[in-house]
Scaffold this active site. Structure first.
Site, PDB file in Angstrom:
ATOM      1  N   ARG A  52       4.810   0.259  -2.101  1.00 44.35           N
ATOM      2  CA  ARG A  52       3.491   0.592  -2.039  1.00 44.35           C
ATOM      3  C   ARG A  52       3.283   1.962  -2.535  1.00 44.35           C
ATOM      4  O   ARG A  52       4.254   2.621  -2.771  1.00 44.35           O
ATOM      5  CB  ARG A  52       2.739   0.215  -0.647  1.00 44.35           C
ATOM      6  CG  ARG A  52       3.454   0.261   0.487  1.00 44.35           C
ATOM      7  CD  ARG A  52       3.906   1.863   0.850  1.00 44.35           C
ATOM      8  NE  ARG A  52       2.892   2.518   0.890  1.00 44.35           N
ATOM      9  CZ  ARG A  52       2.884   3.801   0.881  1.00 44.35           C
ATOM     10  NH1 ARG A  52       4.028   4.561   0.624  1.00 44.35           N
ATOM     11  NH2 ARG A  52       1.859   4.535   0.754  1.00 44.35           N
ATOM     12  N   GLY A  53       1.969   2.560  -2.538  1.00 43.35           N
ATOM     13  CA  GLY A  53       1.831   3.798  -3.195  1.00 43.35           C
ATOM     14  C   GLY A  53       1.580   3.712  -4.580  1.00 43.35           C
ATOM     15  O   GLY A  53       2.326   2.992  -5.300  1.00 43.35           O
ATOM     16  N   ARG A  95      -2.425  -6.382  -6.529  1.00 45.24           N
ATOM     17  CA  ARG A  95      -3.191  -5.468  -5.702  1.00 45.24           C
ATOM     18  C   ARG A  95      -4.139  -4.897  -6.735  1.00 45.24           C
ATOM     19  O   ARG A  95      -4.028  -4.287  -7.858  1.00 45.24           O
ATOM     20  CB  ARG A  95      -2.550  -4.352  -5.052  1.00 45.24           C
ATOM     21  CG  ARG A  95      -1.248  -4.735  -4.038  1.00 45.24           C
ATOM     22  CD  ARG A  95      -0.857  -3.636  -3.224  1.00 45.24           C
ATOM     23  NE  ARG A  95      -1.935  -3.345  -2.300  1.00 45.24           N
ATOM     24  CZ  ARG A  95      -1.797  -2.066  -1.398  1.00 45.24           C
ATOM     25  NH1 ARG A  95      -0.647  -1.493  -1.630  1.00 45.24           N
ATOM     26  NH2 ARG A  95      -2.531  -1.774  -0.583  1.00 45.24           N
ATOM     27  N   ASP A 243      -5.537   6.266  -5.603  1.00 45.14           N
ATOM     28  CA  ASP A 243      -5.289   4.989  -6.203  1.00 45.14           C
ATOM     29  C   ASP A 243      -5.754   5.127  -7.463  1.00 45.14           C
ATOM     30  O   ASP A 243      -5.382   4.111  -8.244  1.00 45.14           O
ATOM     31  CB  ASP A 243      -5.395   3.845  -5.350  1.00 45.14           C
ATOM     32  CG  ASP A 243      -4.400   3.768  -4.066  1.00 45.14           C
ATOM     33  OD1 ASP A 243      -4.326   4.688  -2.996  1.00 45.14           O
ATOM     34  OD2 ASP A 243      -3.469   3.319  -4.395  1.00 45.14           O
ATOM     35  N   ASN A 253      -8.741   6.112  -2.370  1.00 42.94           N
ATOM     36  CA  ASN A 253      -7.622   6.253  -1.599  1.00 42.94           C
ATOM     37  C   ASN A 253      -7.595   5.504  -0.379  1.00 42.94           C
ATOM     38  O   ASN A 253      -8.668   4.920   0.187  1.00 42.94           O
ATOM     39  CB  ASN A 253      -6.923   7.819  -1.259  1.00 42.94           C
ATOM     40  CG  ASN A 253      -5.840   8.146  -0.821  1.00 42.94           C
ATOM     41  OD1 ASN A 253      -5.050   7.660  -1.368  1.00 42.94           O
ATOM     42  ND2 ASN A 253      -5.596   8.878   0.115  1.00 42.94           N
TER      43      ASN A 253
HETATM   44  O1  MRU Z   1      -1.791   0.643   0.851  1.00 39.33           O
HETATM   45  P1  MRU Z   1      -1.124   1.570   0.080  1.00 39.33           P
HETATM   46  O2  MRU Z   1      -0.097   1.966   1.387  1.00 39.33           O
HETATM   47  O3  MRU Z   1      -0.230   1.449  -1.133  1.00 39.33           O
HETATM   48  O4  MRU Z   1      -1.922   2.918  -0.231  1.00 39.33           O
HETATM   49  C1  MRU Z   1      -1.232   3.970  -0.729  1.00 39.33           C
HETATM   50  C2  MRU Z   1      -2.327   5.251  -0.867  1.00 39.33           C
HETATM   51  O5  MRU Z   1      -3.437   4.919  -0.545  1.00 39.33           O
HETATM   52  C3  MRU Z   1      -1.891   6.544  -1.593  1.00 39.33           C
HETATM   53  O6  MRU Z   1      -2.327   7.626  -0.979  1.00 39.33           O
HETATM   54  C4  MRU Z   1      -1.909   6.392  -2.914  1.00 39.33           C
HETATM   55  O7  MRU Z   1      -1.438   5.199  -3.428  1.00 39.33           O
HETATM   56  C5  MRU Z   1      -1.328   7.556  -3.654  1.00 39.33           C
HETATM   57  S1  MRU Z   1       0.505   7.432  -3.587  1.00 39.33           S
HETATM   58  C6  MRU Z   1       1.164   8.705  -4.563  1.00 39.33           C
END
Ligand code: MRU
Length: 352
Positions: A52-53, A95, A243, A253
Protein backbone atom coordinates in the site's frame (compact mmCIF):
# COMPACT_ATOMS: atom_id res chain seq x y z
CA UNK A 1 18.40 -7.11 14.64
CA UNK A 2 16.62 -7.24 11.28
CA UNK A 3 15.89 -3.67 10.16
CA UNK A 4 12.68 -3.57 8.15
CA UNK A 5 14.13 -0.81 5.97
CA UNK A 6 16.98 -3.08 4.79
CA UNK A 7 14.38 -4.98 2.79
CA UNK A 8 12.86 -3.86 -0.48
CA UNK A 9 9.19 -2.91 -0.23
CA UNK A 10 8.60 -4.28 -3.75
CA UNK A 11 10.97 -6.39 -5.85
CA UNK A 12 10.81 -8.38 -9.05
CA UNK A 13 11.92 -12.02 -8.99
CA UNK A 14 12.81 -12.47 -12.63
CA UNK A 15 13.56 -16.21 -12.40
CA UNK A 16 10.38 -17.02 -10.57
CA UNK A 17 8.19 -14.59 -12.54
CA UNK A 18 6.80 -13.06 -9.40
CA UNK A 19 6.58 -9.79 -7.51
CA UNK A 20 7.94 -10.02 -3.98
CA UNK A 21 6.44 -7.75 -1.33
CA UNK A 22 6.61 -7.43 2.44
CA UNK A 23 3.12 -8.25 3.72
CA UNK A 24 2.33 -4.94 5.42
CA UNK A 25 -0.86 -6.28 7.01
CA UNK A 26 1.36 -8.39 9.29
CA UNK A 27 3.76 -5.63 10.40
CA UNK A 28 5.18 -4.90 12.88
CA UNK A 29 4.74 -8.28 14.56
CA UNK A 30 5.71 -10.56 11.68
CA UNK A 31 7.99 -9.96 8.73
CA UNK A 32 6.52 -12.09 5.99
CA UNK A 33 7.33 -11.87 2.30
CA UNK A 34 4.69 -12.67 -0.29
CA UNK A 35 5.32 -13.94 -3.78
CA UNK A 36 2.69 -12.67 -6.23
CA UNK A 37 2.50 -14.54 -9.51
CA UNK A 38 -1.07 -14.40 -10.79
CA UNK A 39 -3.30 -11.44 -11.63
CA UNK A 40 -5.62 -12.38 -8.75
CA UNK A 41 -2.72 -12.51 -6.27
CA UNK A 42 -1.49 -9.08 -7.36
CA UNK A 43 -5.00 -7.59 -7.30
CA UNK A 44 -5.74 -8.98 -3.86
CA UNK A 45 -2.38 -7.89 -2.39
CA UNK A 46 -3.14 -4.32 -3.44
CA UNK A 47 -6.79 -4.46 -2.38
CA UNK A 48 -6.16 -5.84 1.09
CA UNK A 49 -3.18 -3.46 1.64
CA UNK A 50 -0.46 -6.10 1.81
CA UNK A 51 1.27 -3.56 -0.37
CA UNK A 52 0.00 0.00 0.00
CA UNK A 53 1.01 3.63 -0.29
CA UNK A 54 0.62 5.34 -3.65
CA UNK A 55 4.18 4.92 -5.02
CA UNK A 56 4.52 1.28 -3.86
CA UNK A 57 1.17 0.42 -5.43
CA UNK A 58 2.41 1.93 -8.71
CA UNK A 59 5.66 -0.06 -8.68
CA UNK A 60 3.79 -3.28 -7.81
CA UNK A 61 1.39 -2.70 -10.69
CA UNK A 62 4.29 -2.07 -13.09
CA UNK A 63 6.14 -5.26 -12.12
CA UNK A 64 2.81 -7.08 -11.97
CA UNK A 65 1.68 -6.18 -15.47
CA UNK A 66 5.16 -7.07 -16.73
CA UNK A 67 5.04 -10.62 -15.37
CA UNK A 68 1.47 -11.04 -16.63
CA UNK A 69 2.48 -9.75 -20.07
CA UNK A 70 5.52 -12.03 -20.09
CA UNK A 71 3.19 -15.02 -19.69
CA UNK A 72 1.02 -14.07 -22.69
CA UNK A 73 1.69 -16.76 -25.24
CA UNK A 74 1.30 -15.28 -28.70
CA UNK A 75 3.35 -13.76 -31.51
CA UNK A 76 0.48 -11.64 -32.71
CA UNK A 77 0.55 -8.01 -31.54
CA UNK A 78 -3.23 -7.59 -31.71
CA UNK A 79 -3.84 -10.61 -29.45
CA UNK A 80 -1.00 -9.58 -27.14
CA UNK A 81 -2.39 -6.06 -26.84
CA UNK A 82 -5.96 -7.28 -26.15
CA UNK A 83 -4.80 -9.59 -23.35
CA UNK A 84 -2.50 -6.89 -21.91
CA UNK A 85 -5.39 -4.40 -21.71
CA UNK A 86 -7.61 -7.00 -20.05
CA UNK A 87 -5.01 -7.65 -17.32
CA UNK A 88 -4.21 -3.95 -16.99
CA UNK A 89 -7.85 -3.00 -16.48
CA UNK A 90 -8.22 -5.73 -13.89
CA UNK A 91 -5.19 -4.55 -11.85
CA UNK A 92 -6.37 -0.96 -12.20
CA UNK A 93 -9.64 -1.84 -10.47
CA UNK A 94 -7.92 -2.88 -7.22
CA UNK A 95 -7.91 0.58 -5.57
CA UNK A 96 -9.45 3.76 -6.95
CA UNK A 97 -7.92 6.72 -5.13
CA UNK A 98 -4.13 6.48 -5.57
CA UNK A 99 -3.51 7.77 -9.07
CA UNK A 100 -0.06 6.14 -9.16
CA UNK A 101 -1.79 2.84 -9.94
CA UNK A 102 -3.31 4.02 -13.22
CA UNK A 103 -0.29 6.25 -13.89
CA UNK A 104 2.16 3.30 -13.74
CA UNK A 105 -0.13 1.05 -15.79
CA UNK A 106 -0.55 3.79 -18.41
CA UNK A 107 3.24 4.13 -18.64
CA UNK A 108 3.49 0.41 -19.23
CA UNK A 109 0.76 0.55 -21.89
CA UNK A 110 2.62 3.37 -23.64
CA UNK A 111 5.62 1.07 -23.99
CA UNK A 112 3.40 -1.36 -25.85
CA UNK A 113 1.92 1.30 -28.10
CA UNK A 114 5.31 2.86 -28.89
CA UNK A 115 6.88 -0.45 -29.87
CA UNK A 116 4.17 -2.05 -32.01
CA UNK A 117 6.61 -2.90 -34.78
CA UNK A 118 8.94 -4.93 -32.51
CA UNK A 119 8.69 -8.70 -32.02
CA UNK A 120 6.66 -9.64 -28.92
CA UNK A 121 9.81 -10.83 -27.15
CA UNK A 122 11.40 -7.40 -27.57
CA UNK A 123 8.22 -5.68 -26.34
CA UNK A 124 8.34 -7.85 -23.23
CA UNK A 125 11.94 -6.77 -22.64
CA UNK A 126 10.95 -3.11 -23.06
CA UNK A 127 8.19 -3.63 -20.46
CA UNK A 128 10.70 -5.14 -18.03
CA UNK A 129 13.02 -2.15 -18.43
CA UNK A 130 10.17 0.33 -17.97
CA UNK A 131 9.00 -1.34 -14.75
CA UNK A 132 12.55 -1.17 -13.33
CA UNK A 133 12.76 2.47 -14.44
CA UNK A 134 9.54 3.32 -12.58
CA UNK A 135 11.04 1.83 -9.42
CA UNK A 136 14.44 3.53 -9.83
CA UNK A 137 12.77 6.87 -10.50
CA UNK A 138 10.71 6.53 -7.33
CA UNK A 139 13.86 6.31 -5.22
CA UNK A 140 15.37 9.44 -6.77
CA UNK A 141 12.06 11.33 -6.67
CA UNK A 142 11.65 10.65 -2.94
CA UNK A 143 15.25 11.70 -2.25
CA UNK A 144 14.64 15.02 -4.02
CA UNK A 145 11.38 15.55 -2.10
CA UNK A 146 13.48 15.02 1.01
CA UNK A 147 16.02 17.64 -0.07
CA UNK A 148 13.35 20.23 -0.91
CA UNK A 149 11.36 19.42 2.23
CA UNK A 150 14.39 19.84 4.44
CA UNK A 151 14.74 23.49 3.35
CA UNK A 152 11.42 24.17 5.10
CA UNK A 153 12.50 22.68 8.44
CA UNK A 154 14.79 23.70 11.29
CA UNK A 155 16.98 21.73 13.66
CA UNK A 156 14.94 20.29 16.52
CA UNK A 157 11.54 20.86 14.86
CA UNK A 158 8.53 18.86 15.98
CA UNK A 159 6.93 17.23 12.94
CA UNK A 160 3.53 15.59 12.85
CA UNK A 161 2.72 13.00 10.20
CA UNK A 162 -0.39 10.98 9.40
CA UNK A 163 -0.68 7.45 8.00
CA UNK A 164 2.45 6.00 6.45
CA UNK A 165 4.13 7.85 3.63
CA UNK A 166 7.44 6.21 4.47
CA UNK A 167 9.77 3.74 2.81
CA UNK A 168 7.11 1.06 3.17
CA UNK A 169 4.80 3.18 1.02
CA UNK A 170 7.46 3.73 -1.63
CA UNK A 171 10.85 2.19 -2.49
CA UNK A 172 13.23 4.20 -0.36
CA UNK A 173 12.97 7.32 1.84
CA UNK A 174 9.17 7.58 1.39
CA UNK A 175 7.67 10.96 0.59
CA UNK A 176 6.62 12.61 3.87
CA UNK A 177 9.39 10.78 5.72
CA UNK A 178 12.10 11.71 3.20
CA UNK A 179 12.92 15.07 4.85
CA UNK A 180 12.88 13.28 8.21
CA UNK A 181 15.31 10.56 7.09
CA UNK A 182 17.65 13.03 5.38
CA UNK A 183 17.45 15.29 8.44
CA UNK A 184 18.26 12.34 10.67
CA UNK A 185 21.41 11.64 8.62
CA UNK A 186 22.41 15.30 8.95
CA UNK A 187 21.85 15.68 12.69
CA UNK A 188 18.61 17.71 12.66
CA UNK A 189 17.27 15.89 15.73
CA UNK A 190 13.61 16.16 14.73
CA UNK A 191 10.90 15.09 17.16
CA UNK A 192 8.23 13.27 15.18
CA UNK A 193 4.62 12.69 16.22
CA UNK A 194 3.02 9.80 14.35
CA UNK A 195 -0.79 9.64 14.27
CA UNK A 196 -1.88 6.05 14.80
CA UNK A 197 -4.27 6.40 11.81
CA UNK A 198 -7.56 4.66 12.42
CA UNK A 199 -8.89 2.31 11.27
CA UNK A 200 -5.96 0.41 9.70
CA UNK A 201 -3.25 1.83 11.97
CA UNK A 202 -0.65 2.57 9.32
CA UNK A 203 0.84 5.22 11.60
CA UNK A 204 1.22 2.91 14.58
CA UNK A 205 2.11 -0.28 12.74
CA UNK A 206 4.25 1.16 9.94
CA UNK A 207 5.42 4.76 10.46
CA UNK A 208 6.28 4.35 14.14
CA UNK A 209 7.97 1.04 13.30
CA UNK A 210 10.03 2.53 10.45
CA UNK A 211 11.12 5.57 12.41
CA UNK A 212 12.02 3.60 15.53
CA UNK A 213 14.08 1.23 13.37
CA UNK A 214 16.04 4.25 12.07
CA UNK A 215 16.59 5.72 15.52
CA UNK A 216 14.34 8.74 14.89
CA UNK A 217 12.77 10.34 17.98
CA UNK A 218 9.13 9.37 17.39
CA UNK A 219 6.09 9.58 19.66
CA UNK A 220 2.92 7.71 18.78
CA UNK A 221 -0.35 9.60 19.33
CA UNK A 222 -4.00 8.77 18.66
CA UNK A 223 -5.62 10.56 15.74
CA UNK A 224 -7.65 12.75 18.06
CA UNK A 225 -4.56 14.16 19.80
CA UNK A 226 -3.23 16.44 17.07
CA UNK A 227 -4.79 19.51 18.69
CA UNK A 228 -3.31 18.58 22.06
CA UNK A 229 0.26 18.45 20.74
CA UNK A 230 -0.14 21.56 18.58
CA UNK A 231 -1.70 23.52 21.45
CA UNK A 232 1.40 22.77 23.51
CA UNK A 233 3.63 24.15 20.73
CA UNK A 234 5.23 20.78 20.13
CA UNK A 235 4.69 20.76 16.37
CA UNK A 236 6.39 23.17 13.96
CA UNK A 237 5.33 21.44 10.72
CA UNK A 238 2.95 18.79 9.43
CA UNK A 239 4.27 16.57 6.65
CA UNK A 240 1.89 14.17 4.90
CA UNK A 241 1.91 12.12 1.73
CA UNK A 242 -0.93 11.98 -0.74
CA UNK A 243 -2.72 9.64 -3.11
CA UNK A 244 -3.84 12.18 -5.68
CA UNK A 245 -3.43 15.93 -6.02
CA UNK A 246 -6.00 17.65 -8.24
CA UNK A 247 -5.08 20.47 -10.62
CA UNK A 248 -6.22 23.09 -8.06
CA UNK A 249 -4.05 21.62 -5.27
CA UNK A 250 -6.79 19.73 -3.39
CA UNK A 251 -5.07 16.62 -2.06
CA UNK A 252 -6.56 13.23 -1.21
CA UNK A 253 -4.73 11.33 1.51
CA UNK A 254 -5.55 8.85 4.26
CA UNK A 255 -8.77 9.54 6.12
CA UNK A 256 -8.11 12.01 8.91
CA UNK A 257 -5.60 14.11 6.98
CA UNK A 258 -8.10 16.91 6.39
CA UNK A 259 -8.78 17.08 10.14
CA UNK A 260 -5.06 17.48 10.84
CA UNK A 261 -4.89 20.23 8.19
CA UNK A 262 -7.76 22.13 9.79
CA UNK A 263 -6.22 21.79 13.25
CA UNK A 264 -2.83 22.91 11.90
CA UNK A 265 -4.41 25.98 10.31
CA UNK A 266 -6.08 26.81 13.63
CA UNK A 267 -2.77 26.68 15.49
CA UNK A 268 -0.74 28.37 12.74
CA UNK A 269 1.34 25.28 11.97
CA UNK A 270 2.41 24.94 8.32
CA UNK A 271 0.85 21.96 6.56
CA UNK A 272 2.98 20.44 3.80
CA UNK A 273 1.87 17.80 1.28
CA UNK A 274 4.71 15.73 -0.18
CA UNK A 275 3.79 14.68 -3.70
CA UNK A 276 5.78 13.07 -6.48
CA UNK A 277 4.79 14.45 -9.90
CA UNK A 278 3.26 11.01 -10.55
CA UNK A 279 0.66 11.74 -7.85
CA UNK A 280 -0.38 15.06 -9.37
CA UNK A 281 -3.30 14.54 -11.71
CA UNK A 282 -4.05 17.55 -13.90
CA UNK A 283 -6.97 15.67 -15.44
CA UNK A 284 -8.74 15.84 -12.07
CA UNK A 285 -9.94 19.42 -11.69
CA UNK A 286 -10.61 19.52 -7.96
CA UNK A 287 -10.95 17.27 -4.93
CA UNK A 288 -14.63 16.74 -5.72
CA UNK A 289 -13.61 14.69 -8.73
CA UNK A 290 -11.27 12.35 -6.84
CA UNK A 291 -12.84 8.90 -6.34
CA UNK A 292 -12.76 7.98 -2.67
CA UNK A 293 -12.43 4.32 -1.81
CA UNK A 294 -14.86 2.94 0.76
CA UNK A 295 -13.76 -0.12 2.66
CA UNK A 296 -15.35 -2.84 4.76
CA UNK A 297 -17.26 -1.81 7.94
CA UNK A 298 -15.46 -4.61 9.82
CA UNK A 299 -12.22 -2.58 9.66
CA UNK A 300 -13.88 -0.21 12.12
CA UNK A 301 -16.11 -2.48 14.18
CA UNK A 302 -13.88 -5.46 14.87
CA UNK A 303 -10.63 -5.74 12.96
CA UNK A 304 -8.21 -4.85 15.78
CA UNK A 305 -10.37 -5.91 18.72
CA UNK A 306 -10.47 -9.28 20.43
CA UNK A 307 -14.25 -8.98 20.36
CA UNK A 308 -16.41 -6.85 18.10
CA UNK A 309 -16.70 -3.40 19.70
CA UNK A 310 -19.83 -2.04 18.03
CA UNK A 311 -23.46 -3.12 18.10
CA UNK A 312 -24.28 -5.59 15.33
CA UNK A 313 -26.78 -3.35 13.56
CA UNK A 314 -24.92 -0.06 13.63
CA UNK A 315 -24.42 1.72 10.31
CA UNK A 316 -20.76 2.24 9.46
CA UNK A 317 -19.16 4.76 7.08
CA UNK A 318 -15.58 3.84 6.19
CA UNK A 319 -14.07 6.13 3.54
CA UNK A 320 -10.40 5.30 3.24
CA UNK A 321 -9.31 8.81 2.21
CA UNK A 322 -10.36 12.41 2.55
CA UNK A 323 -9.57 15.50 0.56
CA UNK A 324 -7.69 18.39 2.12
CA UNK A 325 -8.84 21.58 0.44
CA UNK A 326 -6.03 23.52 -1.22
CA UNK A 327 -6.78 26.50 1.05
CA UNK A 328 -5.47 24.52 4.03
CA UNK A 329 -2.21 23.51 2.33
CA UNK A 330 0.82 25.72 2.93
CA UNK A 331 2.90 24.14 0.16
CA UNK A 332 3.17 21.03 -1.99
CA UNK A 333 6.67 19.56 -2.01
CA UNK A 334 7.54 17.79 -5.27
CA UNK A 335 10.78 16.43 -6.70
CA UNK A 336 10.91 19.50 -8.95
CA UNK A 337 10.59 22.03 -6.17
CA UNK A 338 8.07 23.55 -3.77
CA UNK A 339 4.71 24.74 -5.10
CA UNK A 340 3.00 27.51 -3.13
CA UNK A 341 -0.56 28.84 -3.53
CA UNK A 342 -2.20 29.50 -5.92
CA UNK A 343 -1.54 25.88 -6.88
CA UNK A 344 -3.44 26.07 -10.17
CA UNK A 345 -0.50 28.16 -11.46
CA UNK A 346 2.41 26.94 -9.35
CA UNK A 347 1.92 23.19 -9.96
CA UNK A 348 1.85 23.63 -13.72
CA UNK A 349 4.86 25.96 -13.61
CA UNK A 350 6.89 23.47 -11.60
CA UNK A 351 5.89 20.38 -13.54
CA UNK A 352 5.72 21.51 -17.14
O1 MRU B 1 -4.55 3.09 2.38
P1 MRU B 1 -3.07 3.35 2.27
O2 MRU B 1 -2.30 2.79 3.41
O3 MRU B 1 -2.54 2.91 0.93
O4 MRU B 1 -2.95 4.92 2.34
C1 MRU B 1 -1.66 5.47 2.17
C2 MRU B 1 -1.65 6.95 2.25
O5 MRU B 1 -2.65 7.59 2.44
C3 MRU B 1 -0.31 7.59 2.01
O6 MRU B 1 -0.18 8.76 2.75
C4 MRU B 1 -0.18 7.92 0.51
O7 MRU B 1 -0.42 6.79 -0.27
C5 MRU B 1 1.17 8.47 0.18
S1 MRU B 1 2.41 7.26 0.32
C6 MRU B 1 3.90 7.98 -0.07
Amino acid sequence: MLNILDNETVALDENDNSVIIIDQTKLPNDIIFLKLSTAKEIWEAIYRLSVRGAPAIGVTAAFGIYILAKAINTDNFHDFHAEFIKQKDYLNSSRPTAVNLSWALARMENVLNNNKELPILAIKEALRLEAHKIKAEDIEVCRLIGEHGLTLLKHGDGILTHCNAGQLAACKYGTATAPIYLGQERGYRFRVFADETRPLLQGARLTAYELVSKGVDVTLICDNMSAAVMQKGLVQAVLVGCDRVAANGDAANKIGTAVVAAVARHYGVPFYVCAPASTIDFSTKSGEDIPIEERLPSEITEMWYQKRMAPPDVKVFNPSFDVTGHELITAIITEHGIAKPPFTDSLRKILT
